[in-house]
Motif scaffolding. Structure first.
Motif, PDB file in Angstrom:
ATOM      1  N   LEU A  82      48.966 -22.199  67.799  1.00 23.81           N
ATOM      2  CA  LEU A  82      49.753 -20.983  67.643  1.00 23.81           C
ATOM      3  C   LEU A  82      48.839 -19.809  67.932  1.00 23.81           C
ATOM      4  O   LEU A  82      47.740 -19.723  67.379  1.00 23.81           O
ATOM      5  CB  LEU A  82      50.311 -20.881  66.222  1.00 23.81           C
ATOM      6  N   GLN A  83      49.286 -18.901  68.788  1.00 21.05           N
ATOM      7  CA  GLN A  83      48.495 -17.726  69.159  1.00 21.05           C
ATOM      8  C   GLN A  83      49.199 -16.487  68.605  1.00 21.05           C
ATOM      9  O   GLN A  83      50.282 -16.130  69.075  1.00 21.05           O
ATOM     10  CB  GLN A  83      48.375 -17.597  70.672  1.00 21.05           C
ATOM     11  N   GLN A  84      48.597 -15.840  67.618  1.00 13.70           N
ATOM     12  CA  GLN A  84      49.152 -14.602  67.077  1.00 13.70           C
ATOM     13  C   GLN A  84      48.533 -13.423  67.821  1.00 13.70           C
ATOM     14  O   GLN A  84      47.308 -13.314  67.923  1.00 13.70           O
ATOM     15  CB  GLN A  84      48.887 -14.487  65.584  1.00 13.70           C
ATOM     16  N   LEU A  85      49.381 -12.555  68.369  1.00 17.75           N
ATOM     17  CA  LEU A  85      48.936 -11.493  69.265  1.00 17.75           C
ATOM     18  C   LEU A  85      49.059 -10.117  68.628  1.00 17.75           C
ATOM     19  O   LEU A  85      50.030  -9.831  67.936  1.00 17.75           O
ATOM     20  CB  LEU A  85      49.785 -11.485  70.540  1.00 17.75           C
ATOM     21  N   SER A  86      48.095  -9.268  68.911  1.00 20.66           N
ATOM     22  CA  SER A  86      48.187  -7.834  68.645  1.00 20.66           C
ATOM     23  C   SER A  86      48.207  -7.170  70.017  1.00 20.66           C
ATOM     24  O   SER A  86      47.275  -7.333  70.803  1.00 20.66           O
ATOM     25  CB  SER A  86      46.983  -7.330  67.848  1.00 20.66           C
ATOM     26  N   ILE A  87      49.275  -6.435  70.290  1.00 22.75           N
ATOM     27  CA  ILE A  87      49.461  -5.843  71.608  1.00 22.75           C
ATOM     28  C   ILE A  87      49.399  -4.319  71.502  1.00 22.75           C
ATOM     29  O   ILE A  87      50.001  -3.728  70.610  1.00 22.75           O
ATOM     30  CB  ILE A  87      50.805  -6.293  72.205  1.00 22.75           C
ATOM     31  N   THR A  88      48.646  -3.729  72.404  1.00 21.60           N
ATOM     32  CA  THR A  88      48.531  -2.273  72.488  1.00 21.60           C
ATOM     33  C   THR A  88      48.918  -1.833  73.897  1.00 21.60           C
ATOM     34  O   THR A  88      49.209  -2.674  74.749  1.00 21.60           O
ATOM     35  CB  THR A  88      47.090  -1.818  72.191  1.00 21.60           C
ATOM     36  N   ASP A  89      48.889  -0.527  74.134  1.00 18.80           N
ATOM     37  CA  ASP A  89      49.165  -0.017  75.476  1.00 18.80           C
ATOM     38  C   ASP A  89      48.169  -0.538  76.504  1.00 18.80           C
ATOM     39  O   ASP A  89      48.479  -0.623  77.696  1.00 18.80           O
ATOM     40  CB  ASP A  89      49.153   1.513  75.481  1.00 18.80           C
ATOM     41  N   ALA A  90      46.969  -0.906  76.057  1.00 20.66           N
ATOM     42  CA  ALA A  90      45.926  -1.416  76.957  1.00 20.66           C
ATOM     43  C   ALA A  90      46.107  -2.898  77.289  1.00 20.66           C
ATOM     44  O   ALA A  90      45.412  -3.428  78.150  1.00 20.66           O
ATOM     45  CB  ALA A  90      44.544  -1.194  76.348  1.00 20.66           C
ATOM     46  N   GLY A  91      47.008  -3.570  76.601  1.00 20.31           N
ATOM     47  CA  GLY A  91      47.229  -4.997  76.815  1.00 20.31           C
ATOM     48  C   GLY A  91      47.088  -5.756  75.512  1.00 20.31           C
ATOM     49  O   GLY A  91      47.127  -5.172  74.421  1.00 20.31           O
ATOM     50  N   VAL A  92      46.906  -7.052  75.612  1.00 25.61           N
ATOM     51  CA  VAL A  92      46.697  -7.876  74.420  1.00 25.61           C
ATOM     52  C   VAL A  92      45.303  -7.560  73.899  1.00 25.61           C
ATOM     53  O   VAL A  92      44.305  -7.784  74.588  1.00 25.61           O
ATOM     54  CB  VAL A  92      46.842  -9.378  74.736  1.00 25.61           C
ATOM     55  N   ALA A  93      45.247  -7.007  72.679  1.00 25.27           N
ATOM     56  CA  ALA A  93      43.981  -6.519  72.126  1.00 25.27           C
ATOM     57  C   ALA A  93      43.301  -7.525  71.207  1.00 25.27           C
ATOM     58  O   ALA A  93      42.082  -7.466  71.036  1.00 25.27           O
ATOM     59  CB  ALA A  93      44.208  -5.208  71.373  1.00 25.27           C
ATOM     60  N   HIS A  94      44.071  -8.413  70.606  1.00 32.87           N
ATOM     61  CA  HIS A  94      43.487  -9.376  69.655  1.00 32.87           C
ATOM     62  C   HIS A  94      44.377 -10.618  69.646  1.00 32.87           C
ATOM     63  O   HIS A  94      45.598 -10.510  69.609  1.00 32.87           O
ATOM     64  CB  HIS A  94      43.445  -8.765  68.253  1.00 32.87           C
ATOM     65  N   VAL A  95      43.735 -11.767  69.677  1.00 33.44           N
ATOM     66  CA  VAL A  95      44.442 -13.036  69.578  1.00 33.44           C
ATOM     67  C   VAL A  95      43.755 -13.871  68.513  1.00 33.44           C
ATOM     68  O   VAL A  95      42.544 -14.073  68.553  1.00 33.44           O
ATOM     69  CB  VAL A  95      44.438 -13.813  70.919  1.00 33.44           C
ATOM     70  N   THR A  96      44.560 -14.323  67.551  1.00 34.18           N
ATOM     71  CA  THR A  96      44.066 -15.276  66.556  1.00 34.18           C
ATOM     72  C   THR A  96      44.768 -16.591  66.836  1.00 34.18           C
ATOM     73  O   THR A  96      45.995 -16.671  66.802  1.00 34.18           O
ATOM     74  CB  THR A  96      44.358 -14.812  65.121  1.00 34.18           C
ATOM     75  N   VAL A  97      43.978 -17.609  67.161  1.00 36.14           N
ATOM     76  CA  VAL A  97      44.509 -18.915  67.528  1.00 36.14           C
ATOM     77  C   VAL A  97      44.370 -19.857  66.342  1.00 36.14           C
ATOM     78  O   VAL A  97      43.289 -19.991  65.777  1.00 36.14           O
ATOM     79  CB  VAL A  97      43.748 -19.483  68.755  1.00 36.14           C
ATOM     80  N   HIS A  98      45.492 -20.488  65.998  1.00 36.02           N
ATOM     81  CA  HIS A  98      45.505 -21.453  64.894  1.00 36.02           C
ATOM     82  C   HIS A  98      45.778 -22.841  65.474  1.00 36.02           C
ATOM     83  O   HIS A  98      46.839 -23.079  66.032  1.00 36.02           O
ATOM     84  CB  HIS A  98      46.584 -21.088  63.869  1.00 36.02           C
ATOM     85  N   PHE A  99      44.801 -23.727  65.352  1.00 39.10           N
ATOM     86  CA  PHE A  99      44.959 -25.110  65.794  1.00 39.10           C
ATOM     87  C   PHE A  99      45.577 -25.915  64.661  1.00 39.10           C
ATOM     88  O   PHE A  99      44.943 -26.802  64.091  1.00 39.10           O
ATOM     89  CB  PHE A  99      43.603 -25.707  66.191  1.00 39.10           C
ATOM     90  N   THR A 100      46.810 -25.595  64.342  1.00 37.22           N
ATOM     91  CA  THR A 100      47.508 -26.226  63.228  1.00 37.22           C
ATOM     92  C   THR A 100      48.906 -26.650  63.664  1.00 37.22           C
ATOM     93  O   THR A 100      49.900 -26.016  63.302  1.00 37.22           O
ATOM     94  CB  THR A 100      47.579 -25.268  62.017  1.00 37.22           C
ATOM     95  N   PRO A 101      49.000 -27.703  64.459  1.00 34.50           N
ATOM     96  CA  PRO A 101      50.313 -28.139  64.927  1.00 34.50           C
ATOM     97  C   PRO A 101      51.275 -28.453  63.785  1.00 34.50           C
ATOM     98  O   PRO A 101      52.487 -28.365  63.961  1.00 34.50           O
ATOM     99  CB  PRO A 101      50.018 -29.389  65.750  1.00 34.50           C
TER     100      PRO A 101
END
Length: 115
Positions: A82-101
């Protein structure tokens, strides 16, 4: 989503903010910068070609989340991360990836997608 599904690393990099941060708890490493994240994906992602990844959008805590499925040796698309995204005007600024199927079910998502 389309860039991941096409396994198009340059297109993924283009969507990222120049100073993006990519983290994958509990792994201690952080990746900073669009080019470094592109190298990470191109080096460590188990996909090999277009069609090996399927992305399904959802959300958590008011932020977009992409559920990533990876094609396994038997051809099935299995829950991977699961990839949790923080999006800003500059693009995707932060991604937290959870390897928890095992969390896919909490989002109402199956563990295996139809190919």
């Amino acid at each position: 989503m389309a860039a991941f599904e096409a396994y198009d690393i340059p297109a993924i990099v283009d969507l990222l903010a120049a100073d993006v941060v990519w983290e994958m708890p509990p792994f201690p490493g952080w990746y900073s910068g669009a080019q470094q994240v592109g190298t990470l994906i191109g080096t460590w992602c188990p996909a090999e070609r277009a069609g090996d990844i399927r992305m399904v959008p959802t959300s958590a805590n008011g932020q977009p989340v992409l559920a990533q499925y990876i094609r396994s040796a038997d051809g099935a698309l299995r829950a991977f991360q699961l990839q949790q995204l923080s999006i800003t005007d500059a693009g995707v600024a932060h991604v937290t990836v959870h390897f928890t199927p095992e969390l896919f079910g909490r989002f109402g998502l199956p563990n295996v997608l139809e190919a």
